[in-house]
Design a protein around this motif. Structure first.
Motif, short mmCIF file in Angstrom:
data_model
loop_
_atom_site.label_atom_id
_atom_site.label_comp_id
_atom_site.label_asym_id
_atom_site.label_seq_id
_atom_site.Cartn_x
_atom_site.Cartn_y
_atom_site.Cartn_z
N GLY A 81 -1.59 1.86 -9.72
CA GLY A 81 -0.74 3.04 -9.58
C GLY A 81 0.72 2.74 -9.37
N GLN A 82 1.15 1.50 -9.40
CA GLN A 82 2.55 1.15 -9.19
C GLN A 82 3.28 1.18 -10.54
OE1 GLN A 82 2.89 -2.49 -6.88
NE2 GLN A 82 1.23 -1.86 -5.52
N THR A 83 4.31 2.01 -10.63
CA THR A 83 4.99 2.26 -11.90
C THR A 83 5.43 0.97 -12.57
OG1 THR A 83 5.75 4.44 -11.17
CG2 THR A 83 6.95 3.39 -12.98
N LEU A 84 6.09 0.09 -11.84
CA LEU A 84 6.62 -1.14 -12.43
C LEU A 84 5.52 -1.94 -13.09
CD1 LEU A 84 8.92 -3.22 -12.79
CD2 LEU A 84 8.28 -4.15 -10.55
N LEU A 85 4.36 -2.01 -12.48
CA LEU A 85 3.29 -2.87 -12.98
C LEU A 85 2.54 -2.21 -14.14
CD1 LEU A 85 1.88 -4.27 -9.64
CD2 LEU A 85 3.95 -4.87 -10.88
N GLY A 86 2.77 -0.93 -14.36
CA GLY A 86 2.09 -0.24 -15.45
C GLY A 86 2.88 -0.25 -16.74
N LEU A 87 4.05 -0.83 -16.73
CA LEU A 87 4.90 -0.82 -17.93
C LEU A 87 4.37 -1.81 -18.95
CD1 LEU A 87 8.41 -0.67 -16.24
CD2 LEU A 87 7.08 1.21 -17.19
N ASP A 90 0.81 -1.23 0.00
CA ASP A 90 0.00 0.00 0.00
C ASP A 90 0.84 1.27 0.00
OD1 ASP A 90 -2.75 -1.13 0.21
OD2 ASP A 90 -1.95 -1.97 2.06
N LEU A 91 2.14 1.15 0.17
CA LEU A 91 3.01 2.33 0.23
C LEU A 91 3.51 2.76 -1.14
CD1 LEU A 91 5.30 1.42 3.28
CD2 LEU A 91 3.36 3.00 3.25
N ILE A 92 3.60 1.82 -2.07
CA ILE A 92 4.33 2.09 -3.30
C ILE A 92 3.74 3.25 -4.09
CG2 ILE A 92 5.08 1.13 -5.51
CD1 ILE A 92 5.15 -1.63 -4.11
N ALA A 93 2.47 3.16 -4.44
CA ALA A 93 1.87 4.20 -5.28
C ALA A 93 1.90 5.58 -4.61
CB ALA A 93 0.45 3.80 -5.68
N PRO A 94 1.46 5.72 -3.35
CA PRO A 94 1.49 7.07 -2.76
C PRO A 94 2.90 7.63 -2.59
CG PRO A 94 0.76 5.43 -1.14
CD PRO A 94 0.76 4.76 -2.46
#
Length: 243
Positions: free
Chosen positions: A237-243, A201-205
């Motif tokens: 919202g996690q950058t790595l998973l949106g690639l 829960d910390l990654i995106a914010p």
């Protein structure tokens, strides 16, 4: 009228070899889609004189043999050793030996958390990396060396400052404070090392707050395992998973 009850959809199986004291099972599950089942088997217990002694023992290839066979017996299509320090403590050669041991004991594909982290940091195009971790100094130095040997410029290497025995109960607040303290303006990304640290829960914010990608050990572990079998991890919202 006969009622039709749908059964569960067919499952894809992922094997997790975890250290004997791993307690973040639920966090790993949060990254997997409903079509995936995680089978988790733990290593035998070890005792070391210090943090380096313990992770070095767990970095021996013999410790992944029995857990690998157990998860393969129930159909794991990929097996990952979910321990960052255990898989980087022996350098690139030690990491490769762990993967080979898992293959030798039946894994169709084999990965480690530290290898997954390298791939994840490359995926987010990080050249300069700030690392944060809960290790004692000798292990922290090996993390810096491992990432440096993989081609990253480690611009900061910040320790949590808790006794190792307290890491398993680390809170979100402690991890968030560690990430903020470890960030550097010149860092392209942050890496949160250690599968014992909670992070989902910390990654995106924190990425929004700090303006850069954050790769965590548990996130990279699941991302790489699913990627190996053509699937995607879930995490809004996690950058790595949106690639």
């Amino acid at each position: 009228m006969k009622r039709v009850v749908r059964g569960p959809e067919p499952q894809v199986s992922v094997g997790i070899v975890a250290p004997y004291d791993f307690n973040r099972d639920r966090e790993l599950w949060r990254w997997v889609p409903e079509s995936v089942s995680l089978f988790i088997s733990r290593t035998a217990e070890v005792s070391g004189a210090d943090n380096l002694g313990t992770v070095s023992a767990l970095g021996e290839a013999s410790y992944v043999a029995r857990p690998t066979r157990e998860v393969c017996a129930v159909g794991a299509q990929v097996v990952v050793y979910a321990c960052t320090s255990c898989s980087f403590v022996g350098g690139a050669r030690g990491e490769a030996a762990l993967r080979q041991a898992m293959l030798d004991h039946g894994a169709p594909q084999a990965l480690t958390t530290s290898g997954a982290a390298v791939d994840a940091l490359r995926a987010v195009k990080a050249g300069r990396v700030a690392t944060v971790h809960p290790y004692e100094e000798p292990v922290g130095r090996r993390l810096r060396r491992y990432l440096g040997d993989a081609g990253f410029d480690v611009v900061a290497n910040t320790a949590l400052g808790l006794p190792v025995r307290d890491v398993l109960s680390a809170s979100y607040d402690q991890v968030a404070d560690l990430v903020r303290a470890g960030d550097r303006p010149e860092a392209d990304a942050l890496f949160v090392s250690c599968t014992a640290l909670p992070s989902y829960d910390l990654i995106a914010p924190l990425e929004e707050e700090l303006g850069k990608p954050i790769v965590t050990a548990n996130q990279a572990t699941v991302w790489a395992a699913l990627r190996a079998i053509g699937l995607s991890a879930t995490g809004e919202g996690q950058t790595l998973l949106g690639l």
